[in-house]
Design an enzyme around this catalytic site. Structure first.
Site, mmCIF file in Angstrom:
data_model
loop_
_atom_site.group_PDB
_atom_site.id
_atom_site.type_symbol
_atom_site.label_atom_id
_atom_site.label_comp_id
_atom_site.label_asym_id
_atom_site.label_seq_id
_atom_site.Cartn_x
_atom_site.Cartn_y
_atom_site.Cartn_z
ATOM 1 N N LYS A 109 0.846 -1.189 0.000
ATOM 2 C CA LYS A 109 0.000 0.000 0.000
ATOM 3 C C LYS A 109 0.884 1.243 0.000
ATOM 4 C CE LYS A 109 -3.471 -2.567 2.602
ATOM 5 N NZ LYS A 109 -4.163 -2.751 3.902
ATOM 6 N N LYS A 192 -4.797 6.010 3.257
ATOM 7 C CA LYS A 192 -5.283 5.654 4.600
ATOM 8 C C LYS A 192 -4.117 5.530 5.568
ATOM 9 C CE LYS A 192 -3.879 1.265 4.935
ATOM 10 N NZ LYS A 192 -3.223 0.600 6.091
ATOM 11 N N ASP A 245 -10.346 0.273 5.519
ATOM 12 C CA ASP A 245 -8.949 0.197 5.933
ATOM 13 C C ASP A 245 -8.572 1.355 6.851
ATOM 14 O OD1 ASP A 245 -6.548 -1.088 6.002
ATOM 15 O OD2 ASP A 245 -6.042 -0.787 3.905
ATOM 16 N N ARG A 256 1.087 0.013 12.734
ATOM 17 C CA ARG A 256 2.347 0.726 12.968
ATOM 18 C C ARG A 256 2.229 2.189 12.545
ATOM 19 N NH1 ARG A 256 4.860 -2.708 8.254
ATOM 20 N NH2 ARG A 256 4.661 -4.279 9.854
ATOM 21 N N ASN A 257 1.359 2.491 11.560
ATOM 22 C CA ASN A 257 1.154 3.884 11.166
ATOM 23 C C ASN A 257 0.528 4.685 12.308
ATOM 24 O OD1 ASN A 257 1.824 4.178 8.118
ATOM 25 N ND2 ASN A 257 0.664 2.270 8.234
ATOM 26 N N VAL A 278 7.315 2.221 8.170
ATOM 27 C CA VAL A 278 6.021 2.909 8.195
ATOM 28 C C VAL A 278 5.710 3.387 6.780
ATOM 29 C CG1 VAL A 278 4.708 4.824 9.183
ATOM 30 C CG2 VAL A 278 6.404 3.620 10.575
#
Length: 330
Positions: A109, A192, A245, A256-257, A278
């Site tokens: 992503k 996202k 998401d 983790r984001n 990240v």
């Protein structure tokens, strides 16, 4: 005896391993995990574990693992599960092994940092003979690997192709919905992550749940503008690859984001961050730059990118967002 296509998952990190084990567990297809390290293959083969990626989780007994890229030659379906910024290099390394008619599915992503391009465009450039699709949506690797119910989206250039891949890769606990909007599905997955960092900043700074809810809804508006400007369907962001998401990664501490954003919110910078890669940190700068080039209004994304780069402090960023001109919501 398997009846489905041979599926190879390239990339033995958490997400790649999770996808491989859940697909192998259905028993419909032969599934092989293509790893880089012989130690990973040995561990999976001997103990049904990949502790570095998915600690404490047992992998399917049907899952095969190898470091030999020749396994790609008889695989009509190949999932690229390496990080976004490694997709081009992986395509170049593996191109000679791929079947000309194989479907190669992007499972990262993000956007390419250097060019700002979609990952399907990157792979189409490197793999002009293959069909390039993308898998995205709300699914943490550990949940997928444990067999917890998960629904995601698979998008291809044609809806018929996407539907065929969804049918081949879905199972009792892992459901894929087909889409013909590769642009919207990819940009939802990339943005996202940026918005999840923003949600973490809100949490870390103690700004409250009302602020998080406002950020999610206004973030979706940004996402839809960005998708539409790239030729995608703005409505796609209301589905699994966008809203679904974002709700997952903007509220769960498995993300983790989100955790990276909390670090930013608490300290004003991420100097103390010692966690994993990240993706949203890459995507923020890319999306902000592309938005400026195309004159797309992206105030939240711009603020996140500037905070990460140390160009804007948190108090100033909040002030700017709260004093923007008041206009209609849509």
């Amino acid at each position: 005896m398997t009846t489905g296509p041979h599926v190879v998952v390239a990339g033995a990190g958490a997400f790649g391993t999770a996808l491989a084990t859940v697909m192998a567990e259905t028993g419909e297809s032969r599934v092989t995990l293509l790893a880089r390290r012989a130690e990973t293959v040995a561990e999976i083969t001997s103990s049904r574990r990949n502790e570095a990626a998915l600690p404490g989780i047992a992998l399917s007994a049907a899952l095969e693992a190898t470091v030999d890229p020749h396994v790609l030659k008889d695989a009509p379906v190949v999932l690229f599960a390496m990080p976004s910024q490694a997709q081009r290099a992986a395509a170049r390394d593996l191109a000679s092994y791929l079947d000309d008619k194989a479907a190669v599915i992007v499972c990262a992503k993000g956007m390419e940092k250097a060019s700002g391009r979609l990952l399907t465009d990157v792979l189409a450039e490197e793999l002009p003979r293959q069909h390039v699709a993308v898998l995205s949506g709300p699914g943490f690797a550990a949940d997928i690997a444990r067999g917890l119910p998960t629904a995601m989206v698979i998008a291809a250039a044609g809806l018929e192709t996407a539907a065929s891949l969804a049918q081949a890769l879905s199972g009792p606990t892992f459901r894929l919905y087909p889409s013909g909007d590769r642009i919207g599905v990819q940009l939802g997955g990339a943005l996202k992550n940026v918005l999840a960092i923003a949600c973490g900043i809100v949490e870390g700074a103690g700004l409250g749940d009302s602020a998080r809810a406002a950020l999610i809804s206004r973030g979706l508006a940004e996402m839809s503008r960005f998708v539409a400007a790239h030729g995608g369907d703005a409505a796609t962001v209301t589905g699994l690859s966008g809203l679904g998401d974002l709700v997952l990664t903007g509220t769960s501490h498995q993300s983790r984001n989100l955790r990276f954003g909390i670090e930013l919110g608490r300290h004003g910078n991420a100097d103390g961050w010692s966690g994993d890669l990240v993706e949203g940190a890459f995507a923020a700068g890319v999306a902000s730059r592309v938005a400026a080039e195309r004159n797309i209004d992206m105030p939240i994304t711009d603020a996140v990118a500037a905070i990460i780069d140390g160009k804007l402090d948190l108090a100033t960023a909040i002030g700017r967002l709260m004093t923007r001109p008041i206009t209609q919501e849509f």
